[in-house]
Write an enzyme that holds these catalytic residues in place. Structure first.
Site, PDB file in Angstrom:
ATOM      1  N   CYS A 381       6.898  -4.961  -1.578  1.00 29.64           N
ATOM      2  CA  CYS A 381       8.109  -5.498  -0.951  1.00 29.64           C
ATOM      3  C   CYS A 381       7.845  -6.885  -0.350  1.00 29.64           C
ATOM      4  CB  CYS A 381       8.673  -4.499   0.056  1.00 29.64           C
ATOM      5  SG  CYS A 381      10.464  -4.648   0.173  1.00 29.64           S
ATOM      6  N   HIS A 507       9.153   0.470  -2.964  1.00 30.08           N
ATOM      7  CA  HIS A 507       8.098   1.115  -2.164  1.00 30.08           C
ATOM      8  C   HIS A 507       7.500   2.310  -2.917  1.00 30.08           C
ATOM      9  CE1 HIS A 507       8.746  -1.048   1.652  1.00 30.08           C
ATOM     10  NE2 HIS A 507       9.962  -1.215   1.148  1.00 30.08           N
ATOM     11  N   GLU A 509       4.766   3.760  -2.469  1.00 33.76           N
ATOM     12  CA  GLU A 509       4.024   4.669  -1.572  1.00 33.76           C
ATOM     13  C   GLU A 509       4.865   5.880  -1.163  1.00 33.76           C
ATOM     14  OE1 GLU A 509       5.247   1.724  -0.805  1.00 33.76           O
ATOM     15  OE2 GLU A 509       5.886   1.568   1.291  1.00 33.76           O
TER      16      GLU A 509
HETATM   17  N1  GLN Z   1      11.938  -8.473   4.694  1.00 31.57           N
HETATM   18  C1  GLN Z   1      12.001  -8.344   3.284  1.00 31.57           C
HETATM   19  C2  GLN Z   1      13.411  -8.067   2.801  1.00 31.57           C
HETATM   20  O1  GLN Z   1      14.247  -7.596   3.536  1.00 31.57           O
HETATM   21  C3  GLN Z   1      11.050  -7.266   2.787  1.00 31.57           C
HETATM   22  C4  GLN Z   1      11.387  -5.894   3.284  1.00 31.57           C
HETATM   23  C5  GLN Z   1      10.254  -4.914   3.131  1.00 31.57           C
HETATM   24  O2  GLN Z   1       9.099  -5.302   3.004  1.00 31.57           O
HETATM   25  N2  GLN Z   1      10.563  -3.637   3.182  1.00 31.57           N
HETATM   26  O3  GLN Z   1      13.697  -8.322   1.665  1.00 31.57           O
END
Ligand code: GLN
Length: 548
Positions: A381, A507, A509
């Site tokens: 992310c 994600h 994970e």
């Molecule tokens: N802050 C970034 C976004 O909103 C990444 C979010 C995250 O790592 N879950 O796109």
């Protein structure tokens, strides 16, 4: 009709109610029963999505896009089932429903009160999953008995104990039996007090699980049974375990599952089938090699902030028969001067998810090191977004490339706010959340890892790769190897000329479980192993030539 088990906690928080609940669920599942777990949290936030990880650890996202408590992660990792919106309820959610109904006029002029209106809504939600075909619904009540906030939940359990047939409702109470060094004794008084407090609220536990550093002697068990009014066999020892994954087996030895089945008069079950689980534990306990992985984030001092990532490493390590030593590196303290030194001992690097500006320069420096030195890299992310920014700055020569999250005025917004996010002002539950399809490019590393061309993964973000730059990136060696087939959003980037460099917008994970370790983590650890072997053969050329 489902039966209900409630798990409450006394004496102190952090006793591991989530792990005990998940372990009990695992044992019942292994005996052939259909089980799910839900968590009721006493705080007023509607969900933990708006909570800072410092407050409440990681926010766990379900398939259907609910932002939930991290205990749901344990439930999924233990049971290999998907939880949903319905599996996490907060006081905030309960009150929101009741207040909305009041505004609609649903209470027909009545005074709306904690009892019965709030408790009725709690009970309705507690029973909801009972209609989904489960044999057993386990409900973990967050907080500690005696907290003002948990009172309505305890009251709802009292009412259900009274309303449901006796054998359909069971209360398991987890307490602490501390060891006092000076007295050289385990002390039962805190347990007695917390059970007394439960009884004052009208709830009588059927089983008492005692968290302890030392084994409970028969006398201690007898004493707890006597004072807390339960059978001695219902006093369960939960000793500290070297890993949370040992706890189901420890609970099996203590016959927690058998006692529950007996009390609920369930007769249709078989011996627990835990072959996969035991195989996993064996591999975990006796690794054949070791790798050191750097986890770069800004909540590094918190155990719980990256819970699912750390657990995914445990799963992937076990299947690789390799101990994964995670070195937490605070991104705020990585500088030009120390980056080489901080990275030089690593066999792989994971840049963590996150929000906001703090610590991102360190993350970008770490990515640069991994890209240039051929160190296996995995960005999740925000970590993926940082790898895109680093590549834009250093390879595409767009020196001021940035994400508009950190610099809204950047002339090169290689990471930009998604179109449908631009009008959104509310913070709660408004990100791109939950499971989306991703189409994988043939011949890519991602395809090799997943072994398929269509996957589904869970998201939690507002920003995305800016497709206006894609041609430029691909012609310079960073490709988009995964895209959403409907929106064309870039979900995976990789550098094919690098031994292992992959960044994912989602994600992974969150979907790694004991019985199904996530392929991205499994391949990442395998790449770390290769890197570590290469490193030692370079260090020891003699050894290598001798071997030849
Ligand atoms: N802050 C970034 C976004 O909103 C990444 C979010 C995250 O790592 N879950 O796109």
């Amino acid at each position: 009709m489902a039966k209900f088990i409630f798990v409450t906690g006394g004496v102190t928080s952090s006793l591991g109610k989530g792990i005990i609940s998940a372990s009990l669920a695992k044992l019942l599942q292994a005996r052939g029963l259909r089980v799910t777990i839900q968590k009721f949290d006493p705080y007023i936030n509607v969900d933990p999505g708006t909570l800072n990880p410092y407050e409440h650890g990681e926010c766990y996202v379900t398939e259907d896009g609910a932002e939930t408590d991290l205990d749901l992660g344990h439930y999924e990792r233990f049971l290999s089932i998907f939880t949903t919106q319905a599996n996490n309820v907060t006081t905030g959610k309960i009150y929101q429903t009741v207040i909305n109904k009041e505004r609609e006029g649903a209470y027909l002029g009545k005074t709306v009160q904690v009892v019965p209106h709030i408790t009725d809504e709690i009970k309705r939600r507690m029973k909801l999953l009972g209609n989904e075909g489960y044999d057993i619904v386990i409900t973990e009540i967050g907080g500690t008995v005696g907290d003002i906030e948990s009172l309505p939940f305890i009251e709802a359990v009292r009412q259900l104990q009274w309303e449901l047939p006796e054998e359909d409702c069971l209360v398991v109470h987890l307490t602490l039996v501390p060891y006092l060094k000076a007295a050289k004794e385990l002390k039962t008084k805190p347990t007695q007090h917390s059970v007394k407090m439960m009884s004052e609220n009208g709830v009588h536990p059927d089983i008492i699980v005692c968290r302890t550093e030392r084994p409970l002697s028969p006398e201690i068990r007898r004493k707890i049974a006597l004072f807390c009014n339960v059978k001695q066999e219902a006093v369960i020892e939960a000793a500290d375990a070297p890993t949370i994954y040992e706890v189901p087996l420890a609970m099996m030895r203590e016959k927690l599952d058998v006692i529950c089945l007996k009390k609920m008069n369930i007769t249709k079950y078989h011996e627990p089938e835990l072959m996969l689980w035991k195989e996993f534990l064996d591999k975990l306990k006796y690794p054949k090699s070791k790798v050191t992985v750097g986890l770069i984030g800004k909540y590094i001092e918190l155990q719980d902030a990256y819970k699912s990532i750390l657990e995914a490493f445990v799963h992937a390590g076990a299947i690789n028969e390799c101990k994964v030593e995670v070195v937490n590196i605070h991104s705020e303290f990585i500088t030009d001067d120390n980056v080489d030194e901080k990275m030089s001992t690593l066999d792989a690097l994971l840049v963590a998810p996150g929000f906001g500006h703090r610590g991102i320069d360190g993350k970008i420096l770490a990515v640069k090191y991994a890209r240039e030195k051929g160190l296996p890299f995995f960005g999740i992310c925000l970590g993926m977004q940082m790898s895109v920014i680093e590549f834009a700055r250093d390879v595409l020569n767009l020196r001021n490339a940035h994400s508009t999250e950190m610099n809204p005025d950047t002339p090169n917004p290689v990471i930009d706010l998604m179109e449908d996010q631009k009008k959104i002002t509310d913070k709660g539950g408004t990100m791109r959340l939950g499971s989306y399809t991703c189409e994988i490019k043939p011949g890519s590393l991602a395809e090799k890892i997943y072994g398929t061309s269509l996957i589904r993964e869970r998201h939690r973000h507002r920003w995305e790769f800016n497709n206006n730059y894609l041609v430029d990136f691909e012609s310079h060696g960073m490709i988009a190897s995964g895209k959403n087939p409907d929106s064309n959003l870039v979900e995976i980037v990789e550098i094919p000329s690098h031994p292992f460099f992959i960044g994912v917008q989602y994600h992974p994970e969150l979907k790694s479980t004991v019985e199904n370790p996530h392929p991205l983590f499994v391949h990442f650890i395998s790449a770390a192993k290769d890197y570590s072997e290469q490193k030692s053969s370079v260090k020891n050329p003699l050894l290598q030539s001798e071997m030849i």
